[in-house]
Design a protein around this motif. Structure first.
Motif, PDB file in Angstrom:
ATOM      1  N   SER A   8       0.843  -1.183   0.000  1.00  0.00           N
ATOM      2  CA  SER A   8       0.000   0.000   0.000  1.00  0.00           C
ATOM      3  C   SER A   8       0.886   1.243   0.000  1.00  0.00           C
ATOM      4  O   SER A   8       2.085   1.187   0.299  1.00  0.00           O
ATOM      5  CB  SER A   8      -0.897   0.015   1.241  1.00  0.00           C
ATOM      6  N   LEU A   9       0.276   2.388  -0.320  1.00  0.00           N
ATOM      7  CA  LEU A   9       1.030   3.636  -0.338  1.00  0.00           C
ATOM      8  C   LEU A   9       1.618   3.927   1.048  1.00  0.00           C
ATOM      9  O   LEU A   9       2.775   4.341   1.165  1.00  0.00           O
ATOM     10  CB  LEU A   9       0.135   4.784  -0.792  1.00  0.00           C
ATOM     11  N   ALA A  10       0.819   3.714   2.099  1.00  0.00           N
ATOM     12  CA  ALA A  10       1.294   3.983   3.458  1.00  0.00           C
ATOM     13  C   ALA A  10       2.502   3.117   3.801  1.00  0.00           C
ATOM     14  O   ALA A  10       3.509   3.598   4.345  1.00  0.00           O
ATOM     15  CB  ALA A  10       0.174   3.746   4.464  1.00  0.00           C
ATOM     16  N   ALA A  11       2.422   1.831   3.476  1.00  0.00           N
ATOM     17  CA  ALA A  11       3.540   0.928   3.742  1.00  0.00           C
ATOM     18  C   ALA A  11       4.752   1.317   2.909  1.00  0.00           C
ATOM     19  O   ALA A  11       5.895   1.258   3.384  1.00  0.00           O
ATOM     20  CB  ALA A  11       3.126  -0.516   3.451  1.00  0.00           C
ATOM     21  N   GLY A  12       4.503   1.730   1.685  1.00  0.00           N
ATOM     22  CA  GLY A  12       5.605   2.150   0.828  1.00  0.00           C
ATOM     23  C   GLY A  12       6.294   3.392   1.351  1.00  0.00           C
ATOM     24  O   GLY A  12       7.525   3.507   1.309  1.00  0.00           O
ATOM     25  N   LEU A  13       5.516   4.343   1.867  1.00  0.00           N
ATOM     26  CA  LEU A  13       6.097   5.563   2.413  1.00  0.00           C
ATOM     27  C   LEU A  13       6.946   5.270   3.642  1.00  0.00           C
ATOM     28  O   LEU A  13       8.010   5.878   3.846  1.00  0.00           O
ATOM     29  CB  LEU A  13       4.996   6.566   2.756  1.00  0.00           C
ATOM     30  N   LEU A  14       6.497   4.332   4.469  1.00  0.00           N
ATOM     31  CA  LEU A  14       7.288   3.954   5.640  1.00  0.00           C
ATOM     32  C   LEU A  14       8.622   3.351   5.213  1.00  0.00           C
ATOM     33  O   LEU A  14       9.677   3.667   5.770  1.00  0.00           O
ATOM     34  CB  LEU A  14       6.519   2.965   6.510  1.00  0.00           C
ATOM     35  N   ALA A  15       8.567   2.468   4.227  1.00  0.00           N
ATOM     36  CA  ALA A  15       9.808   1.875   3.734  1.00  0.00           C
ATOM     37  C   ALA A  15      10.698   2.927   3.083  1.00  0.00           C
ATOM     38  O   ALA A  15      11.929   2.870   3.183  1.00  0.00           O
ATOM     39  CB  ALA A  15       9.486   0.760   2.743  1.00  0.00           C
ATOM     40  N   LEU A  16      10.073   3.912   2.446  1.00  0.00           N
ATOM     41  CA  LEU A  16      10.816   4.966   1.745  1.00  0.00           C
ATOM     42  C   LEU A  16      11.719   5.737   2.700  1.00  0.00           C
ATOM     43  O   LEU A  16      12.870   6.037   2.370  1.00  0.00           O
ATOM     44  CB  LEU A  16       9.830   5.922   1.068  1.00  0.00           C
ATOM     45  N   VAL A  17      11.212   6.072   3.882  1.00  0.00           N
ATOM     46  CA  VAL A  17      11.949   6.960   4.794  1.00  0.00           C
ATOM     47  C   VAL A  17      12.835   6.208   5.780  1.00  0.00           C
ATOM     48  O   VAL A  17      13.452   6.824   6.649  1.00  0.00           O
ATOM     49  CB  VAL A  17      10.986   7.901   5.553  1.00  0.00           C
ATOM     50  N   ARG A  18      12.911   4.881   5.688  1.00  0.00           N
ATOM     51  CA  ARG A  18      13.830   4.087   6.520  1.00  0.00           C
ATOM     52  C   ARG A  18      13.696   4.444   8.006  1.00  0.00           C
ATOM     53  O   ARG A  18      14.606   5.064   8.600  1.00  0.00           O
ATOM     54  CB  ARG A  18      15.268   4.290   6.059  1.00  0.00           C
ATOM     55  N   PRO A  19      12.615   4.050   8.653  1.00  0.00           N
ATOM     56  CA  PRO A  19      12.361   4.441  10.048  1.00  0.00           C
ATOM     57  C   PRO A  19      13.483   4.178  11.044  1.00  0.00           C
ATOM     58  O   PRO A  19      13.652   4.981  11.975  1.00  0.00           O
ATOM     59  CB  PRO A  19      11.110   3.619  10.396  1.00  0.00           C
ATOM     60  N   PRO A  20      14.270   3.094  10.905  1.00  0.00           N
ATOM     61  CA  PRO A  20      15.314   2.896  11.927  1.00  0.00           C
ATOM     62  C   PRO A  20      16.272   4.065  12.057  1.00  0.00           C
ATOM     63  O   PRO A  20      16.741   4.400  13.147  1.00  0.00           O
ATOM     64  CB  PRO A  20      16.048   1.635  11.444  1.00  0.00           C
ATOM     65  N   ASN A  21      16.551   4.725  10.936  1.00  0.00           N
ATOM     66  CA  ASN A  21      17.599   5.738  10.932  1.00  0.00           C
ATOM     67  C   ASN A  21      17.202   7.041  11.611  1.00  0.00           C
ATOM     68  O   ASN A  21      18.063   7.813  12.026  1.00  0.00           O
ATOM     69  CB  ASN A  21      18.016   6.048   9.497  1.00  0.00           C
ATOM     70  N   VAL A  22      15.912   7.306  11.736  1.00  0.00           N
ATOM     71  CA  VAL A  22      15.501   8.592  12.295  1.00  0.00           C
ATOM     72  C   VAL A  22      15.948   8.732  13.745  1.00  0.00           C
ATOM     73  O   VAL A  22      16.224   9.840  14.221  1.00  0.00           O
ATOM     74  CB  VAL A  22      13.971   8.789  12.157  1.00  0.00           C
ATOM     75  N   PHE A  23      16.071   7.609  14.447  1.00  0.00           N
ATOM     76  CA  PHE A  23      16.516   7.674  15.843  1.00  0.00           C
ATOM     77  C   PHE A  23      17.973   8.118  15.936  1.00  0.00           C
ATOM     78  O   PHE A  23      18.379   8.723  16.930  1.00  0.00           O
ATOM     79  CB  PHE A  23      16.325   6.318  16.518  1.00  0.00           C
ATOM     80  N   THR A  24      18.756   7.827  14.901  1.00  0.00           N
ATOM     81  CA  THR A  24      20.143   8.277  14.910  1.00  0.00           C
ATOM     82  C   THR A  24      20.217   9.783  14.707  1.00  0.00           C
ATOM     83  O   THR A  24      21.091  10.448  15.259  1.00  0.00           O
ATOM     84  CB  THR A  24      20.966   7.548  13.828  1.00  0.00           C
ATOM     85  N   ALA A  25      19.306  10.337  13.923  1.00  0.00           N
ATOM     86  CA  ALA A  25      19.276  11.786  13.723  1.00  0.00           C
ATOM     87  C   ALA A  25      18.853  12.504  15.001  1.00  0.00           C
ATOM     88  O   ALA A  25      19.414  13.540  15.374  1.00  0.00           O
ATOM     89  CB  ALA A  25      18.316  12.138  12.582  1.00  0.00           C
ATOM     90  N   VAL A  26      17.865  11.947  15.685  1.00  0.00           N
ATOM     91  CA  VAL A  26      17.420  12.528  16.958  1.00  0.00           C
ATOM     92  C   VAL A  26      18.529  12.443  17.999  1.00  0.00           C
ATOM     93  O   VAL A  26      18.704  13.354  18.818  1.00  0.00           O
ATOM     94  CB  VAL A  26      16.141  11.825  17.440  1.00  0.00           C
ATOM     95  N   ALA A  27      19.310  11.350  17.967  1.00  0.00           N
ATOM     96  CA  ALA A  27      20.436  11.213  18.898  1.00  0.00           C
ATOM     97  C   ALA A  27      21.441  12.339  18.706  1.00  0.00           C
ATOM     98  O   ALA A  27      21.978  12.894  19.677  1.00  0.00           O
ATOM     99  CB  ALA A  27      21.113   9.856  18.700  1.00  0.00           C
ATOM    100  N   ASP A  28      21.688  12.718  17.455  1.00  0.00           N
ATOM    101  CA  ASP A  28      22.612  13.826  17.181  1.00  0.00           C
ATOM    102  C   ASP A  28      22.142  15.106  17.860  1.00  0.00           C
ATOM    103  O   ASP A  28      22.904  15.766  18.574  1.00  0.00           O
ATOM    104  CB  ASP A  28      22.701  14.096  15.671  1.00  0.00           C
ATOM    105  N   SER A  29      20.898  15.474  17.602  1.00  0.00           N
ATOM    106  CA  SER A  29      20.409  16.761  18.110  1.00  0.00           C
ATOM    107  C   SER A  29      20.228  16.735  19.629  1.00  0.00           C
ATOM    108  O   SER A  29      20.449  17.748  20.295  1.00  0.00           O
ATOM    109  CB  SER A  29      19.096  17.153  17.422  1.00  0.00           C
ATOM    110  N   LEU A  30      19.850  15.581  20.180  1.00  0.00           N
ATOM    111  CA  LEU A  30      19.727  15.500  21.644  1.00  0.00           C
ATOM    112  C   LEU A  30      21.097  15.648  22.293  1.00  0.00           C
ATOM    113  O   LEU A  30      21.243  16.344  23.306  1.00  0.00           O
ATOM    114  CB  LEU A  30      19.081  14.172  22.041  1.00  0.00           C
TER     115      LEU A  30
END
Length: 297
Positions: A8-30
């Motif tokens: 589905s589009l929703a599932a595709g969008l989740l795969a598109l943005v690679r959810p695991p990696n966002v926590f590494t970006a938040v770790a930087d700013s925190l």
């Protein structure tokens, strides 16, 4: 034989943005915010908006990365959302642009300096995705993106941030630049010579990091975190010295991305904020959990 059902589009969008990696970006700013405040943020701290800004800027950059890479992915990664047909290219581009804009708006809620850094970061993301990827300048550009992400909350308190803390975003820039250099040949694998250059550069970053934190306030805690970081890095990158094929390279890059919170936490520990260091390092856990469902690369 029936063709497998398209996501589905929703599932595709989740795969598109690679959810695991966002926590590494938040770790930087925190980590940057903790170093800026020297005691960790408190409830109501406007700098906390930088965490949300980091997440949006990162996710937007990832979406645009796949948009600009769609022709290459059609050959090398046909299962990715755009070439597989689950996410139309125009949707990916629109989502990416909207997330970059949202990141700048959220940074504005933190303060003027953060807004300026976020705007420069968004421009650097676009420059990497659309123009510089795969070039020598592109490797450095990706590192600069991460360094700016770390620096964004620090910009809010530059008058009170100790000079030694500025080594953190600089060394993060170096680490990500080398990681991006190795990741350029992730699918087909690096040559042994190229891989060894990358591993040697990683060792140099670790050495400079050790020298940099030696004079920080809580050296014992910092050394403990650095030892764990070094051991994990050796497990990930040492195999590239003798085997630089696609699977070995891919494993090193995937693990290297998920190691970013520990990298960030090492500086926070060395600054004397051990409890916050553990909190930042723990952001690896949700990233690892989501890794089972979504590829981080």
């Amino acid at each position: 034989m029936n063709q497998p059902a398209r996501r589905s589009l929703a599932a595709g969008l989740l795969a598109l943005v690679r959810p695991p990696n966002v926590f590494t970006a938040v770790a930087d700013s925190l980590a940057g915010l903790v170093l800026a405040r020297r005691a960790g943020p408190v409830l109501g701290d406007p700098g906390l908006w930088c965490l949300a800004a980091s997440a949006c800027l990162y996710l937007g950059g990832i979406a645009l990365n796949d948009y600009f890479d769609r022709a290459v992915d059609a050959v090398e990664r046909p299962e990715r959302p755009i070439p597989s047909g689950s996410v139309p290219p125009a949707v990916a581009a629109g989502v990416g642009a909207a997330l970059l804009a949202a990141g700048i708006v959220l940074a504005a809620l933190a303060g003027g300096p953060a807004t300026a850094v976020a705007a420069v970061l968004a421009l650097a993301i676009l420059l990497y995705d659309a123009v510089l990827k795969g070039t020598g300048a592109g490797f450095l550009n990706m590192g600069v993106c991460r360094g700016l992400n770390f620096y964004m909350p620090m910009s809010l308190a530059m008058k009170s941030v100790p000079t030694f803390c500025l080594f953190a975003p600089v060394l993060l820039t170096a680490y990500i630049s080398v990681l991006t250099y190795l990741a350029h040949q992730e699918v087909g694998g690096n040559t042994l010579e190229r891989a060894r250059r990358g591993v040697t550069a990683m060792a140099v970053v670790a050495l400079v990091m050790a020298v940099a934190i030696a004079s920080w306030p809580a050296t014992l805690v910092g050394w403990a975190f650095l030892a764990v970081l070094g051991a994990r890095g050796a497990v990930l990158f040492a195999p590239l010295w003798t085997e630089a094929g696609g699977p070995t390279t891919g494993g090193a890059i995937s693990g290297g991305i998920l190691m970013i919170p520990l990298f960030d936490a090492t500086f926070v520990a060395a600054a004397g904020e051990a409890s916050w260091a553990f909190a930042i390092a723990s952001l690896t856990l949700p990233a690892m959990a989501l890794r089972r469902m979504y590829s981080p690369t």
